[in-house]
Design an enzyme around this catalytic site. Structure first.
Site, PDB file in Angstrom:
ATOM      1  N   LYS A  68       0.816  -1.218   0.000  1.00 16.23           N
ATOM      2  CA  LYS A  68       0.000   0.000   0.000  1.00 16.23           C
ATOM      3  C   LYS A  68       0.848   1.266   0.000  1.00 16.23           C
ATOM      4  CE  LYS A  68      -4.409  -1.569   1.750  1.00 16.23           C
ATOM      5  NZ  LYS A  68      -5.487  -1.413   2.710  1.00 16.23           N
TER       6      LYS A  68
ATOM      7  N   LYS B 165      -5.071  -9.015  -6.934  1.00 18.14           N
ATOM      8  CA  LYS B 165      -6.251  -9.216  -6.095  1.00 18.14           C
ATOM      9  C   LYS B 165      -7.369  -8.260  -6.514  1.00 18.14           C
ATOM     10  CE  LYS B 165      -6.131  -7.535  -1.942  1.00 18.14           C
ATOM     11  NZ  LYS B 165      -5.764  -7.162  -0.572  1.00 18.14           N
TER      12      LYS B 165
ATOM     13  N   LYS C 284     -10.743  -2.654  -3.820  1.00 15.98           N
ATOM     14  CA  LYS C 284     -11.563  -1.444  -3.863  1.00 15.98           C
ATOM     15  C   LYS C 284     -10.840  -0.319  -4.575  1.00 15.98           C
ATOM     16  CE  LYS C 284     -13.600  -2.275   0.720  1.00 15.98           C
ATOM     17  NZ  LYS C 284     -12.741  -2.641   1.859  1.00 15.98           N
TER      18      LYS C 284
HETATM   19  P1  TYM Z   1     -10.842  -5.037   3.797  1.00 14.82           P
HETATM   20  O1  TYM Z   1     -11.786  -3.924   4.037  1.00 14.82           O
HETATM   21  O2  TYM Z   1      -9.704  -4.822   2.834  1.00 14.82           O
HETATM   22  O3  TYM Z   1     -11.613  -6.322   3.317  1.00 14.82           O
HETATM   23  C1  TYM Z   1     -12.703  -6.831   4.065  1.00 14.82           C
HETATM   24  C2  TYM Z   1     -12.724  -8.339   4.016  1.00 14.82           C
HETATM   25  O4  TYM Z   1     -12.776  -8.774   2.647  1.00 14.82           O
HETATM   26  C3  TYM Z   1     -11.705  -9.680   2.392  1.00 14.82           C
HETATM   27  N1  TYM Z   1     -11.227  -9.453   1.025  1.00 14.82           N
HETATM   28  C4  TYM Z   1     -11.127 -10.410   0.102  1.00 14.82           C
HETATM   29  N2  TYM Z   1     -11.399 -11.726   0.152  1.00 14.82           N
HETATM   30  C5  TYM Z   1     -11.210 -12.426  -0.981  1.00 14.82           C
HETATM   31  N3  TYM Z   1     -10.759 -11.876  -2.138  1.00 14.82           N
HETATM   32  C6  TYM Z   1     -10.466 -10.557  -2.224  1.00 14.82           C
HETATM   33  N4  TYM Z   1     -10.048 -10.023  -3.374  1.00 14.82           N
HETATM   34  C7  TYM Z   1     -10.659  -9.763  -1.065  1.00 14.82           C
HETATM   35  N5  TYM Z   1     -10.482  -8.440  -0.795  1.00 14.82           N
HETATM   36  C8  TYM Z   1     -10.831  -8.276   0.489  1.00 14.82           C
HETATM   37  C9  TYM Z   1     -10.635  -9.334   3.393  1.00 14.82           C
HETATM   38  O5  TYM Z   1      -9.764 -10.416   3.624  1.00 14.82           O
HETATM   39  C10 TYM Z   1     -11.460  -8.980   4.610  1.00 14.82           C
HETATM   40  O6  TYM Z   1     -11.820 -10.139   5.333  1.00 14.82           O
HETATM   41  N6  TYM Z   1      -7.893  -5.011   7.818  1.00 14.82           N
HETATM   42  C11 TYM Z   1      -9.149  -5.479   7.296  1.00 14.82           C
HETATM   43  C12 TYM Z   1     -10.362  -5.015   8.087  1.00 14.82           C
HETATM   44  C13 TYM Z   1     -10.254  -5.224   9.552  1.00 14.82           C
HETATM   45  C14 TYM Z   1     -10.463  -6.438  10.245  1.00 14.82           C
HETATM   46  C15 TYM Z   1     -10.277  -6.129  11.617  1.00 14.82           C
HETATM   47  C16 TYM Z   1     -10.781  -7.735   9.832  1.00 14.82           C
HETATM   48  C17 TYM Z   1      -9.971  -4.276  10.471  1.00 14.82           C
HETATM   49  N7  TYM Z   1      -9.985  -4.815  11.721  1.00 14.82           N
HETATM   50  C18 TYM Z   1     -10.384  -7.106  12.590  1.00 14.82           C
HETATM   51  C19 TYM Z   1     -10.890  -8.704  10.827  1.00 14.82           C
HETATM   52  C20 TYM Z   1     -10.701  -8.395  12.189  1.00 14.82           C
HETATM   53  C21 TYM Z   1      -9.303  -4.975   5.878  1.00 14.82           C
HETATM   54  O7  TYM Z   1      -8.680  -4.031   5.473  1.00 14.82           O
HETATM   55  O8  TYM Z   1     -10.276  -5.589   5.184  1.00 14.82           O
END
Ligand code: TYM
Length: 337
Positions: A111, A194, A197
């Site tokens: 990032k 991947k 967003k």
């Molecule tokens: P974030 O917002 O990037 O994504 C949210 C969830 O979606 C999953 N994900 C994917 N799974 C499969 N293929 C993809 N291309 C893909 N893109 C995203 C992510 O693995 C995630 O489960 N840091 C985390 C959010 C977070 C969190 C937490 C999660 C903050 N605190 C505590 C669990 C526990 C994040 O940025 O997710």
């Protein structure tokens, strides 16, 4: 007790990866666990967010949770910034985690890219906040996509070090739940990237709010290769899979949406042309994701309903995390006069 915590960032475009890697699995887990699902707005501001859009995006993620089938009567749904334990415990964890641990985080490197010196301190310390999210509720299980695995290993290291440093057995070591055939959904334009967003091309992803026509168009334009679809033998041949990342991605998405084992899907479509497979995939996606999008649009027209869910969630989340934070204060040695 088994307690789930997970979250999605309210940055633009909740997409199919978020749904298949995370949200859809949550829906299935809500019967068996005590569940807390967060909209992690504190995480979102580690990169710039327009204040006015952030509010709308927060409601959009809440709408996605509800539309996908998370039941606010059984689960806690809330936005992170409104429960002080997250930021507070994150600070304590900033003092527990080591610089060397954070230096190993691949997501920060991706990032921050070439402009590392210009990245926010928050982006760097982000995994500590994520550990705090889970542990402020003593979460035991964390359903996420594959890309969060390294962050969860760090959360376990932090819990372990906190327990060792203070000579307590206080925090559980949270376990990742990485479930289903689509734990890493790839870009529709490039099977090596991947689905995300932040990808500049909207054709790289299916947003949960895309309507039927847009879903069909994006699937039609999705990158493929010139060969017919492979048979189930490809599942035991890693090199063959690596050579056809776009095909494997579309097959994984189909298997997940159809709720069928990848072997069965490969058997059915072995030897087919992509054009036929894409039509079937698009139909299925319109029926599943399209339906969620319609419900999201309906919910977003009535912010009062979403805000009511969030308000109740904030209260319920505080009721769990406040006493935990008081105990943490005692363990760390903060005077509570
Ligand atoms: P974030 O917002 O990037 O994504 C949210 C969830 O979606 C999953 N994900 C994917 N799974 C499969 N293929 C993809 N291309 C893909 N893109 C995203 C992510 O693995 C995630 O489960 N840091 C985390 C959010 C977070 C969190 C937490 C999660 C903050 N605190 C505590 C669990 C526990 C994040 O940025 O997710």
């Amino acid at each position: 007790m088994k307690r789930i915590f997970s979250g999605v960032q309210p940055t633009q475009n909740v997409h199919l990866g978020n749904y298949l890697g995370a949200i859809r699995n949550w829906v299935r887990l809500q019967d068996d666990y005590d569940c807390i699902f967060c909209i992690v707005d504190l995480h979102a501001i580690t990169v710039w967010q327009e204040p006015a859009s952030l509010k709308a995006q927060t409601r959009e993620v809440a709408a996605a949770y509800l539309a996908a089938g998370i039941d606010p009567k059984r689960c806690i749904i809330f936005n992170q910034s409104q429960v002080p334990a997250h930021a507070e415990l994150a600070w304590i964890f900033n003092c527990v985690a080591r610089l060397g641990w954070l230096n190993r985080m691949t997501q920060f490197k991706e990032k921050a890219g070439k402009h590392r010196e210009n990245a926010s301190v928050g982006l760097y310390a982000y995994p500590n906040l994520m550990a705090a999210d889970i542990l402020a509720y003593k979460g035991t299980h964390v359903p996420v996509g594959e890309d969060q695995k390294q962050h969860l290993e760090l959360a376990r290291d932090i819990a372990q070090k906190f327990n060792n440093d203070f000579g307590v057995n206080y925090f559980p070591l949270p376990e990742p739940l990485i479930l289903g055939p689509a734990t890493r959904v790839m870009s529709l334009r490039d099977g090596a990237k991947k689905m995300s967003k932040s990808d500049e091309s909207d054709y790289s992803r299916i947003n949960l709010t895309d309507d039927a026509d847009l879903i069909r168009l994006k699937i039609r334009k999705a990158k493929t290769d010139p060969h017919p679809l492979p048979g189930p033998e490809i599942l035991t041949d890693a090199a063959a899979q690596d050579a056809r990342p776009e095909a494997m991605n579309l097959l994984g998405i189909y298997a997940a949406l159809a709720d069928r084992p990848p072997e069965a899907v490969l058997e059915e479509f072995a030897g087919s042309e992509f054009s036929r497979f894409k039509d079937v995939l698009a139909d299925l996606m319109v029926a599943t994701v399209g339906k969620i999008g319609r419900e999201m649009r309906r919910l977003q027209q009535d912010p009062a309903e979403i805000d009511g869910v969030l308000r109740r969630g904030i209260e319920a989340a505080r009721a769990i995390s406040d006493p935990i934070m008081r105990e943490v204060h005692d363990i760390v040695g903060f005077l509570r006069p």
